[in-house]
Scaffold this motif. Sequence first.
Motif, PDB file in Angstrom:
ATOM      1  N   GLN A   1     -76.725  15.299  -9.350  1.00 41.42           N
ATOM      2  CA  GLN A   1     -77.231  14.071  -9.985  1.00 41.42           C
ATOM      3  C   GLN A   1     -76.320  12.880  -9.669  1.00 41.42           C
ATOM      4  OE1 GLN A   1     -77.169  13.662 -14.338  1.00 41.42           O
ATOM      5  NE2 GLN A   1     -79.383  13.483 -14.232  1.00 41.42           N
ATOM      6  N   LEU A   2     -74.995  13.132  -9.682  1.00 36.22           N
ATOM      7  CA  LEU A   2     -74.051  12.055  -9.344  1.00 36.22           C
ATOM      8  C   LEU A   2     -74.273  11.586  -7.910  1.00 36.22           C
ATOM      9  CD1 LEU A   2     -70.635  13.174 -10.922  1.00 36.22           C
ATOM     10  CD2 LEU A   2     -72.127  11.303 -11.659  1.00 36.22           C
ATOM     11  N   LEU A   3     -74.466  12.536  -7.011  1.00 33.97           N
ATOM     12  CA  LEU A   3     -74.676  12.155  -5.607  1.00 33.97           C
ATOM     13  C   LEU A   3     -75.984  11.378  -5.437  1.00 33.97           C
ATOM     14  CD1 LEU A   3     -73.402  15.396  -3.837  1.00 33.97           C
ATOM     15  CD2 LEU A   3     -72.385  13.124  -3.730  1.00 33.97           C
ATOM     16  N   GLU A   4     -77.001  11.782  -6.181  1.00 27.58           N
ATOM     17  CA  GLU A   4     -78.273  11.055  -6.092  1.00 27.58           C
ATOM     18  C   GLU A   4     -78.130   9.641  -6.632  1.00 27.58           C
ATOM     19  OE1 GLU A   4     -80.892  13.688  -8.110  1.00 27.58           O
ATOM     20  OE2 GLU A   4     -81.233  14.912  -6.310  1.00 27.58           O
ATOM     21  N   ARG A   5     -77.306   9.497  -7.684  1.00 26.59           N
ATOM     22  CA  ARG A   5     -77.102   8.168  -8.261  1.00 26.59           C
ATOM     23  C   ARG A   5     -76.501   7.197  -7.254  1.00 26.59           C
ATOM     24  NH1 ARG A   5     -74.575   8.708 -14.269  1.00 26.59           N
ATOM     25  NH2 ARG A   5     -76.519   9.195 -15.335  1.00 26.59           N
ATOM     26  N   VAL A   6     -75.670   7.715  -6.346  1.00 27.81           N
ATOM     27  CA  VAL A   6     -75.060   6.821  -5.352  1.00 27.81           C
ATOM     28  C   VAL A   6     -75.800   6.898  -4.015  1.00 27.81           C
ATOM     29  CG1 VAL A   6     -72.792   6.853  -6.441  1.00 27.81           C
ATOM     30  CG2 VAL A   6     -73.320   8.562  -4.703  1.00 27.81           C
ATOM     31  N   GLN A   7     -77.002   7.423  -4.102  1.00 27.00           N
ATOM     32  CA  GLN A   7     -77.916   7.455  -2.953  1.00 27.00           C
ATOM     33  C   GLN A   7     -77.365   8.250  -1.772  1.00 27.00           C
ATOM     34  OE1 GLN A   7     -78.692   3.282  -2.549  1.00 27.00           O
ATOM     35  NE2 GLN A   7     -79.498   3.196  -4.621  1.00 27.00           N
ATOM     36  N   LEU A   8     -76.645   9.326  -2.060  1.00 24.65           N
ATOM     37  CA  LEU A   8     -76.293  10.296  -1.009  1.00 24.65           C
ATOM     38  C   LEU A   8     -77.320  11.407  -1.121  1.00 24.65           C
ATOM     39  CD1 LEU A   8     -72.389  10.287  -1.180  1.00 24.65           C
ATOM     40  CD2 LEU A   8     -73.833   9.328   0.600  1.00 24.65           C
ATOM     41  N   ILE A   9     -78.401  11.227  -0.412  1.00 20.16           N
ATOM     42  CA  ILE A   9     -79.586  12.083  -0.551  1.00 20.16           C
ATOM     43  C   ILE A   9     -79.970  12.653   0.821  1.00 20.16           C
ATOM     44  CG2 ILE A   9     -82.021  12.107  -1.261  1.00 20.16           C
ATOM     45  CD1 ILE A   9     -81.336   9.653  -3.027  1.00 20.16           C
ATOM     46  N   PRO A  10     -80.294  13.963   0.920  1.00 19.25           N
ATOM     47  CA  PRO A  10     -80.272  14.953  -0.159  1.00 19.25           C
ATOM     48  C   PRO A  10     -78.839  15.385  -0.453  1.00 19.25           C
ATOM     49  CG  PRO A  10     -80.947  15.977   1.902  1.00 19.25           C
ATOM     50  CD  PRO A  10     -80.775  14.527   2.188  1.00 19.25           C
ATOM     51  N   PRO A  11     -78.508  15.625  -1.709  1.00 16.95           N
ATOM     52  CA  PRO A  11     -77.118  15.906  -2.094  1.00 16.95           C
ATOM     53  C   PRO A  11     -76.532  17.136  -1.419  1.00 16.95           C
ATOM     54  CG  PRO A  11     -78.568  15.889  -4.030  1.00 16.95           C
ATOM     55  CD  PRO A  11     -79.421  15.560  -2.850  1.00 16.95           C
ATOM     56  N   ASN A  12     -77.363  18.144  -1.161  1.00 16.12           N
ATOM     57  CA  ASN A  12     -76.788  19.366  -0.569  1.00 16.12           C
ATOM     58  C   ASN A  12     -76.253  19.136   0.844  1.00 16.12           C
ATOM     59  OD1 ASN A  12     -79.435  18.973   0.184  1.00 16.12           O
ATOM     60  ND2 ASN A  12     -79.765  21.135   0.676  1.00 16.12           N
ATOM     61  N   GLU A  13     -76.620  17.986   1.434  1.00 17.43           N
ATOM     62  CA  GLU A  13     -76.088  17.657   2.766  1.00 17.43           C
ATOM     63  C   GLU A  13     -74.663  17.119   2.691  1.00 17.43           C
ATOM     64  OE1 GLU A  13     -78.088  14.966   5.448  1.00 17.43           O
ATOM     65  OE2 GLU A  13     -79.768  16.385   5.512  1.00 17.43           O
ATOM     66  N   TYR A  14     -74.268  16.664   1.514  1.00 17.82           N
ATOM     67  CA  TYR A  14     -72.964  16.010   1.378  1.00 17.82           C
ATOM     68  C   TYR A  14     -71.977  16.810   0.539  1.00 17.82           C
ATOM     69  CZ  TYR A  14     -75.612  12.053   3.128  1.00 17.82           C
ATOM     70  OH  TYR A  14     -76.384  11.241   3.913  1.00 17.82           O
ATOM     71  N   VAL A  15     -72.492  17.663  -0.329  1.00 16.14           N
ATOM     72  CA  VAL A  15     -71.647  18.213  -1.384  1.00 16.14           C
ATOM     73  C   VAL A  15     -70.487  19.057  -0.866  1.00 16.14           C
ATOM     74  CG1 VAL A  15     -72.989  20.335  -1.844  1.00 16.14           C
ATOM     75  CG2 VAL A  15     -71.828  19.165  -3.716  1.00 16.14           C
ATOM     76  N   ASP A  16     -70.661  19.709   0.275  1.00 14.54           N
ATOM     77  CA  ASP A  16     -69.579  20.558   0.778  1.00 14.54           C
ATOM     78  C   ASP A  16     -68.819  19.929   1.945  1.00 14.54           C
ATOM     79  OD1 ASP A  16     -69.810  22.704  -1.070  1.00 14.54           O
ATOM     80  OD2 ASP A  16     -71.696  23.275  -0.091  1.00 14.54           O
ATOM     81  N   LYS A  17     -68.969  18.648   2.117  1.00 11.79           N
ATOM     82  CA  LYS A  17     -68.243  17.970   3.193  1.00 11.79           C
ATOM     83  C   LYS A  17     -66.866  17.511   2.713  1.00 11.79           C
ATOM     84  CE  LYS A  17     -71.896  16.631   6.230  1.00 11.79           C
ATOM     85  NZ  LYS A  17     -72.638  15.632   6.933  1.00 11.79           N
ATOM     86  N   PHE A  18     -65.953  17.416   3.689  1.00 12.03           N
ATOM     87  CA  PHE A  18     -64.624  16.866   3.414  1.00 12.03           C
ATOM     88  C   PHE A  18     -64.662  15.355   3.696  1.00 12.03           C
ATOM     89  CE2 PHE A  18     -63.843  21.319   4.095  1.00 12.03           C
ATOM     90  CZ  PHE A  18     -62.868  21.621   3.151  1.00 12.03           C
ATOM     91  N   PRO A  19     -63.723  14.601   3.103  1.00  9.03           N
ATOM     92  CA  PRO A  19     -63.753  13.141   3.297  1.00  9.03           C
ATOM     93  C   PRO A  19     -63.809  12.725   4.769  1.00  9.03           C
ATOM     94  CG  PRO A  19     -62.233  13.675   1.534  1.00  9.03           C
ATOM     95  CD  PRO A  19     -62.715  14.981   2.097  1.00  9.03           C
ATOM     96  N   HIS A  20     -63.086  13.448   5.650  1.00  7.22           N
ATOM     97  CA  HIS A  20     -63.064  13.003   7.051  1.00  7.22           C
ATOM     98  C   HIS A  20     -64.410  13.227   7.746  1.00  7.22           C
ATOM     99  CE1 HIS A  20     -62.266  17.333   7.686  1.00  7.22           C
ATOM    100  NE2 HIS A  20     -62.877  17.141   8.833  1.00  7.22           N
ATOM    101  N   GLU A  21     -65.300  13.978   7.110  1.00  7.57           N
ATOM    102  CA  GLU A  21     -66.621  14.213   7.713  1.00  7.57           C
ATOM    103  C   GLU A  21     -67.634  13.142   7.287  1.00  7.57           C
ATOM    104  OE1 GLU A  21     -67.134  18.900   8.230  1.00  7.57           O
ATOM    105  OE2 GLU A  21     -66.732  18.329   6.148  1.00  7.57           O
TER     106      GLU A  21
END
Length: 377
Positions: free
Chosen positions: A155-175
């Motif tokens: 939900q937090l990721l969706e709020r900041v428009q990182l959609i779909p969230p499962n694409e971002y949730v396991d990434k490291f900052p450098h990615e």
Amino acid sequence: MTDHDQEAAAPFGTRPSQAGDTVLEARGVTKHFPVRRTAREVLGRRRRAVRAVDDISLCLRRGSVTALVGESGSGKSTVARLLSQLHPLTQGEIRLLGVPVTAGRGRSFRAYVRQVQLIFQDPFASLNPVHTVRYHLTRSLRIHGKQATDAEVFQLLERVQLIPPNEYVDKFPHELSGGQRQRVAIARALGADPKVLLADEPVSMLDVSIRLGVLNLLRDLKTRLSLAILYVTHDIASARYFADTTLVMYAGRLVEGGDSETVTQRPAHPYTQLLIASAPDPDRIADPGEQEETGSGEPPSLISPPRGCRFHPRCPKAMERCRTELPPRFEIGDDGQWAACWLYEDRPVTTRIPGAAPSAGASAPGVAGTMTEATAS
Ligand code: SF4
């Protein structure tokens, strides 16, 4: 608090309806950083300090963005840090929802930051490079006593428009790109479910092409979550686009304020005029006389700032009294715009805080106290 009490406590220039909307307020906030003394100063018992912030008063309102604009070294980031209680005040008071706060450390500090979150300029430095997005958001939710389930993180990721969230949730900052990292930093701040966001130059380290997207996101959050946002920036053009209210800061002091459209379209203070003249504008052809008309030079030392108006060594309109007397705030027109400049001395201030002490430089007739409401509109 009754309606009458609320009105009596409202800062100068605040309409009663606005006073009720105030979330975070600074009253006469001052911060002097002591300078390490030389052997001669120790012998002479002299103490010096960097006068980073002097007598700043402002209000942040629910569902509103206030821009704090100034060049490097003006003290604007220090104001954000003082509001986030990262430094103790030298003088003045901070009020959250009308209650004076002195968040020390430990539990009281955590209770404060749950409501007032700071977003840093550099999203890469503010995220731990060895941890994933999931770790950062889960930790934020846990620290602030929330459930840290996948659903909450998504939900937090969706709020900041990182959609779909499962694409971002396991990434490291450098990615992630710079804009995506800043969105994760914003999502982490939202994990506390705050009332106030203090955004310290949130887009200045991002590519120009993605700045607008992050500013649009913050504007959207302001509306959807009724956040009070302080937007610290050196870019007065973005303040016009993004902020409802603009405050201009020079050498540790506020020098002008009002609604953003008015301040950027009809700047009153010579320093604001200089800032606008220096902002890149493809429609404006450089005028060779511009430097002379708008002022030039470097900001002053904050260890020994100039007497009187701190802008006078650079001001093309400086008068004799500007060198010795600190100008108080004068209202300009009736739309809430004000400027701390002797050029507006003959324009009387019509409102003031009941019982407020006059400003340090408020010796002129018709001058209000220093507690001018930031939005003053
Ligand atoms: Fe210039 Fe004087 Fe106004 Fe300061 S008070 S900005 S020196 S005219």
